[in-house]
Scaffold this active site. Structure first.
Site, short mmCIF file in Angstrom:
data_model
loop_
_atom_site.label_atom_id
_atom_site.label_comp_id
_atom_site.label_asym_id
_atom_site.label_seq_id
_atom_site.Cartn_x
_atom_site.Cartn_y
_atom_site.Cartn_z
N LEU A 239 75.89 39.44 50.53
CA LEU A 239 76.45 40.36 49.79
C LEU A 239 75.62 41.43 49.06
CD1 LEU A 239 79.25 38.51 47.50
CD2 LEU A 239 79.87 39.88 49.13
N ASP A 240 75.94 42.62 49.11
CA ASP A 240 75.22 43.73 48.59
C ASP A 240 74.93 43.55 47.14
OD1 ASP A 240 74.75 44.78 50.95
OD2 ASP A 240 76.51 46.44 50.79
N PRO A 241 74.19 44.06 46.53
CA PRO A 241 73.71 43.65 45.28
C PRO A 241 74.77 44.20 44.26
CG PRO A 241 71.86 44.58 46.16
CD PRO A 241 72.75 44.62 47.21
#
EC number: 5.4.99.25
Length: 292
Positions: free
Chosen positions: A37-39
């Protein structure tokens, strides 16, 4: 300690950060995650512990569901709200919602995406975001993904010269929802970006059942391990077969068995317990991973 954790990842944390912190909380190094997951994205991050780490690739294969918001009117370097504005196309009149929905529908099924420059995809041994941070643009390989479902979930609202609406997407692994948002904007004739995103489902795990790191730490301190789900849920979309005692014995010894199946890979069960992942070889199935 073996099992699968339904972790609720918070914004500002990378998937690697989450794994690092869980290793400390659980006191074990054998931990992996089932889909980056992207930050800035929050939501379900499947975590595999112990023997379950051998299930990660299958957990990643299962479809994922996201909910988020698209803003029409400007685009950014990162294709989401964290980037710098690179193009502006003011929305000066109300949009025809029917035309918007038709554009959304045209982006379902198998589609081709070009990964964003701010992503972890590697080109010539370097991650794309490393090139982007150095101000370098490189040719990015196209990738095929599947959008199983893409729908608008709110009326279109207007804020000055911007238009926005929420959406829901069910997609295959490797899909960039940021890029999907930008591509939709292009179809509508506007610069666009994704303003926020939540993953509500992955590897069969649901957001409403997910636990934050703090909640898991509290349970561990209290000696409660009920947050560990059995390996069986990690089989994802694999076809399940139930073996006879004789077939189970053959599989344990790593031998080929004959099954009336056509799928390339199978999740083989003995009673209600996952025994192995089988791989088709000619007319037979070979144990690829044996768990007991």
């Amino acid at each position: 300690m073996n099992g699968i954790i339904n972790l609720k990842k918070e914004a500002g944390m990378t998937s690697h950060d989450a794994v690092f912190k869980l290793r400390k909380i659980l006191g074990t190094k054998k931990i992996g995650h089932g889909g980056t997951l992207d930050p800035d994205v929050v939501g379900v991050l499947p975590i595999a512990v112990g023997k379950a780490t051998r299930m990660v690739e299958f957990m990643q294969d299962e479809g994922k569901i996201y909910e988020g918001e698209i803003i029409l009117g400007y685009s950014t370097t990162t294709e989401d709200a964290s980037g710098e504005v690179v193009a502006e196309t003011p929305v000066l009149s109300s949009l025809d919602e029917k035309l918007v929905d038709e554009a959304i529908a045209s982006l379902t099924g198998p589609i081709t995406q070009i990964p964003p420059m701010y992503s972890a995809v590697k080109v010539n041994g370097r991650k794309l975001y490393e090139y982007a941070r150095a101000g370098q643009e490189v040719e990015r390989p196209e990738r095929q993904v599947i959008i199983y479902q893409f729908e608008r979930t709110s009326p279109i609202s207007y804020d000055g010269q911007l238009a926005r609406f929420t959406f829901r997407v069910k997609c295959s692994k490797g899909t960039y929802i940021r890029t999907l948002s930008v591509d939709l904007g292009e179809k509508l004739g506007y610069a666009a970006h994704m303003s926020h995103l939540t993953r509500t489902s992955a590897a069969g795990l649901q957001l409403e059942d997910a636990l934050a790191l703090e909640e898991i730490a509290e349970k561990v301190e209290a000696g409660q391990l009920d947050f560990l789900h059995p390996l069986e849920i990690g089989t994802g979309d694999l076809v399940k077969v139930f073996l006879t005692p004789e077939e189970a014995t053959e599989v344990r010894f790593g031998r080929f068995i004959e099954l009336d199946q056509t799928d390339k890979e199978l999740a083989a069960f003995e009673d209600d317990k996952l025994l192995a992942i089988l791989e088709k070889r000619g007319n037979l199935y070979k144990p690829r991973k044996v768990f007991s």
